[in-house]
Design a protein around this motif. Sequence first.
Motif, PDB file in Angstrom:
ATOM      1  N   ILE A 139     -67.384   7.133  48.271  1.00 47.35           N
ATOM      2  CA  ILE A 139     -67.279   6.194  49.400  1.00 47.35           C
ATOM      3  C   ILE A 139     -67.589   4.804  48.865  1.00 47.35           C
ATOM      4  N   HIS A 140     -66.653   3.884  49.070  1.00 47.16           N
ATOM      5  CA  HIS A 140     -66.830   2.503  48.651  1.00 47.16           C
ATOM      6  C   HIS A 140     -67.026   1.637  49.892  1.00 47.16           C
ATOM      7  N   ILE A 141     -68.163   0.956  49.961  1.00 41.44           N
ATOM      8  CA  ILE A 141     -68.455   0.034  51.056  1.00 41.44           C
ATOM      9  C   ILE A 141     -68.338  -1.379  50.511  1.00 41.44           C
ATOM     10  N   LEU A 142     -67.410  -2.137  51.051  1.00 36.60           N
ATOM     11  CA  LEU A 142     -67.152  -3.493  50.567  1.00 36.60           C
ATOM     12  C   LEU A 142     -67.993  -4.471  51.377  1.00 36.60           C
ATOM     13  N   GLU A 143     -69.030  -5.010  50.729  1.00 37.43           N
ATOM     14  CA  GLU A 143     -69.954  -5.954  51.362  1.00 37.43           C
ATOM     15  C   GLU A 143     -69.671  -7.347  50.822  1.00 37.43           C
ATOM     16  N   THR A 144     -69.511  -8.300  51.710  1.00 40.37           N
ATOM     17  CA  THR A 144     -69.091  -9.636  51.274  1.00 40.37           C
ATOM     18  C   THR A 144     -70.188 -10.686  51.340  1.00 40.37           C
ATOM     19  N   TYR A 145     -71.306 -10.382  51.999  1.00 41.18           N
ATOM     20  CA  TYR A 145     -72.371 -11.384  52.114  1.00 41.18           C
ATOM     21  C   TYR A 145     -73.689 -10.675  52.384  1.00 41.18           C
ATOM     22  N   HIS A 146     -74.707 -11.026  51.619  1.00 42.57           N
ATOM     23  CA  HIS A 146     -76.056 -10.454  51.734  1.00 42.57           C
ATOM     24  C   HIS A 146     -76.013  -8.929  51.851  1.00 42.57           C
ATOM     25  N   PRO A 147     -75.567  -8.251  50.799  1.00 41.40           N
ATOM     26  CA  PRO A 147     -75.445  -6.789  50.851  1.00 41.40           C
ATOM     27  C   PRO A 147     -76.814  -6.107  50.827  1.00 41.40           C
ATOM     28  N   GLY A 148     -76.806  -4.808  51.099  1.00 40.38           N
ATOM     29  CA  GLY A 148     -78.031  -4.009  51.010  1.00 40.38           C
ATOM     30  C   GLY A 148     -78.528  -3.458  52.322  1.00 40.38           C
ATOM     31  N   SER A 149     -77.753  -3.583  53.393  1.00 45.90           N
ATOM     32  CA  SER A 149     -78.245  -3.144  54.703  1.00 45.90           C
ATOM     33  C   SER A 149     -78.036  -1.655  54.955  1.00 45.90           C
ATOM     34  N   THR A 201     -63.931  16.221  56.344  1.00 46.90           N
ATOM     35  CA  THR A 201     -64.316  15.263  57.385  1.00 46.90           C
ATOM     36  C   THR A 201     -63.381  14.062  57.379  1.00 46.90           C
ATOM     37  N   ASN A 202     -63.162  13.500  58.539  1.00 49.89           N
ATOM     38  CA  ASN A 202     -62.498  12.199  58.668  1.00 49.89           C
ATOM     39  C   ASN A 202     -63.263  11.316  59.650  1.00 49.89           C
ATOM     40  N   LEU A 203     -64.565  11.593  59.779  1.00 52.98           N
ATOM     41  CA  LEU A 203     -65.445  10.805  60.649  1.00 52.98           C
ATOM     42  C   LEU A 203     -66.745  10.530  59.907  1.00 52.98           C
ATOM     43  N   LEU A 204     -66.974   9.265  59.580  1.00 47.19           N
ATOM     44  CA  LEU A 204     -68.178   8.842  58.875  1.00 47.19           C
ATOM     45  C   LEU A 204     -69.013   7.935  59.761  1.00 47.19           C
ATOM     46  N   ARG A 205     -70.304   7.967  59.530  1.00 44.35           N
ATOM     47  CA  ARG A 205     -71.235   7.111  60.269  1.00 44.35           C
ATOM     48  C   ARG A 205     -72.116   6.380  59.254  1.00 44.35           C
ATOM     49  N   LEU A 206     -72.115   5.059  59.343  1.00 44.14           N
ATOM     50  CA  LEU A 206     -72.996   4.229  58.520  1.00 44.14           C
ATOM     51  C   LEU A 206     -74.159   3.766  59.373  1.00 44.14           C
ATOM     52  N   GLU A 207     -75.380   3.953  58.884  1.00 42.41           N
ATOM     53  CA  GLU A 207     -76.568   3.447  59.564  1.00 42.41           C
ATOM     54  C   GLU A 207     -77.213   2.382  58.696  1.00 42.41           C
ATOM     55  N   THR A 208     -77.668   1.311  59.321  1.00 40.86           N
ATOM     56  CA  THR A 208     -78.125   0.146  58.569  1.00 40.86           C
ATOM     57  C   THR A 208     -79.522  -0.278  58.993  1.00 40.86           C
ATOM     58  N   ASN A 209     -80.145  -1.044  58.104  1.00 42.93           N
ATOM     59  CA  ASN A 209     -81.435  -1.678  58.365  1.00 42.93           C
ATOM     60  C   ASN A 209     -81.447  -2.998  57.616  1.00 42.93           C
ATOM     61  N   SER A 210     -81.447  -4.098  58.351  1.00 50.68           N
ATOM     62  CA  SER A 210     -81.385  -5.443  57.749  1.00 50.68           C
ATOM     63  C   SER A 210     -82.730  -6.149  57.797  1.00 50.68           C
ATOM     64  N   SER A 211     -83.818  -5.395  57.939  1.00 51.91           N
ATOM     65  CA  SER A 211     -85.132  -6.014  58.123  1.00 51.91           C
ATOM     66  C   SER A 211     -85.620  -6.765  56.888  1.00 51.91           C
ATOM     67  N   LEU A 212     -85.107  -6.432  55.699  1.00 52.30           N
ATOM     68  CA  LEU A 212     -85.541  -7.099  54.472  1.00 52.30           C
ATOM     69  C   LEU A 212     -84.615  -8.230  54.048  1.00 52.30           C
ATOM     70  N   LEU A 213     -83.557  -8.462  54.790  1.00 51.60           N
ATOM     71  CA  LEU A 213     -82.572  -9.468  54.396  1.00 51.60           C
ATOM     72  C   LEU A 213     -82.921 -10.838  54.964  1.00 51.60           C
ATOM     73  N   ASP A 214     -82.462 -11.872  54.251  1.00 54.04           N
ATOM     74  CA  ASP A 214     -82.733 -13.253  54.677  1.00 54.04           C
ATOM     75  C   ASP A 214     -81.646 -13.812  55.584  1.00 54.04           C
ATOM     76  N   TYR A 215     -80.568 -13.046  55.739  1.00 55.49           N
ATOM     77  CA  TYR A 215     -79.476 -13.518  56.586  1.00 55.49           C
ATOM     78  C   TYR A 215     -78.651 -12.306  56.998  1.00 55.49           C
ATOM     79  N   TYR A 216     -77.672 -12.536  57.861  1.00 62.37           N
ATOM     80  CA  TYR A 216     -76.823 -11.453  58.335  1.00 62.37           C
ATOM     81  C   TYR A 216     -76.059 -10.804  57.181  1.00 62.37           C
ATOM     82  N   SER A 217     -76.017  -9.489  57.176  1.00 67.52           N
ATOM     83  CA  SER A 217     -75.213  -8.739  56.207  1.00 67.52           C
ATOM     84  C   SER A 217     -73.804  -8.571  56.760  1.00 67.52           C
ATOM     85  N   GLU A 218     -72.792  -8.838  55.930  1.00 71.04           N
ATOM     86  CA  GLU A 218     -71.409  -8.791  56.381  1.00 71.04           C
ATOM     87  C   GLU A 218     -70.642  -7.708  55.614  1.00 71.04           C
TER      88      GLU A 218
END
Length: 442
Positions: A139-149, A201-218
């Motif tokens: 699974i490749h998640i393409l993060e474009t700004y402040h990754p890690g959520s 499967t063809n149904l995935l769920r991503l769960e996130t936590n941005s509490s350690l980030l300095d800005y919105y994760s995109e």
Amino acid sequence: MSSWFPMLTVLSMFYYICLRRRARLASRGEMINSRRAIESNSRALPMSIEVVQYAKEVLDFSSHYGSENSMSYTMWNLAGPPNVYPSSGDFTQTAVFRTYGNWWHQSSSSSAFKRTSPSFFSLDYVELAFEEPVYPTAIHILETYHPGSVVKILACSANPYSQTPPAEVRWETIWSAEPSRAHSPQARQFTPCIKEIDFPTNLLRLETNSSLLDYYSELDAVELHGVKEKPMLSLKIATIDMSDLDEDEYDDEDGCGIDCLTNQFSSSSLRDWTSNGYFDKLPYELIQLIISHLALPDLCRLAQTCKLLYQHCCDPLQYTYLSLQPYWATLTDASLEYLLPRCTLVQWLNLSWTGNRGFITTSGFSRLLKVCGSELVCLKLACGHFLNEACLEVIVEMCPTLQELNLSSCDKLPPPAFSHISKLCGLKRLVLYRTKIEVPDW
């Protein structure tokens, strides 16, 4: 010579145990070599052609920064191929959740629940449907700004495009980690090492936590790699139980091991114990304090050990703060029925994310509130898509002391249903984010 005989016996026993351990380690090395040989042989077998696909549709999500009538910063941007990647920066074509950092949860309006599972870090989620069911290989998640959520990825056994409803809906965690922050705010392709599952499967769920980030994760896109047939490698390796390779575990059938000697020395002291050990000598309040640090699943497991601990684990005082959100994937009407006798004193109840896809019915929810509603002060039902107008009527009828109600992202509720909330006279905080409530013009 007789005085030396016990010492020779002990030395002989020690030498024998050392020989057994040496033989055990040798066999362990042979098993590891065999496993490597199986892996190399399995890689040589022909595999199914890998299917690569982007998300076809965004089915559900907990929040987003954008508005419902726009495409800017909304979760719907996760459908289809990337719009921005590999570029970095703040782009409106990406998916952005509503919050970041700790300030939101440190505010006075935030309600903290006690006894939350220590392994549950998720604060937001998004569910993505793909065209073809596959056995995921990457699974490749393409993060474009402040990754890690992203902190968890789950796969579902149900096909959202199937015409017949499944007999069982199963969610499997294929990757999870604690919250973290990337070293750079620049774009990246995040490819975690996922676990193999035994269903397509063809149904995935991503769960996130941005509490350690300095800005919105995109996030820009999610790419699912998989095969239509179960990989042969998993079938080959499954024949070897790696727990058997632990060097600290060895056969002890002849009674000459260290564990056997320990049991012999302690058997005499066991006869002097009471039926429940030292727990019989502890005050009731102290045992209650000790088990108050356990998460809910551990509390239920402990109740199965003996009658004394069952009594303590079923004490309603252990359930005044009850958060069922971490167990959304398995919580059903039967689960609520099991908890009913313990919920007579619940004051803070969190059912956020639970009950979707028929897991909880209106009747099951009503039975729960009839038992615990009279003492409820706080009720959280965020993303509870099982809710209907009848559920709101039950809340008003059974929860006269309610002061806080969270209905955020309950977008299935019809606008007329919200009129019942006006009857909650003691309400101090009401969250209606992403609902269809209509405010009349005055």
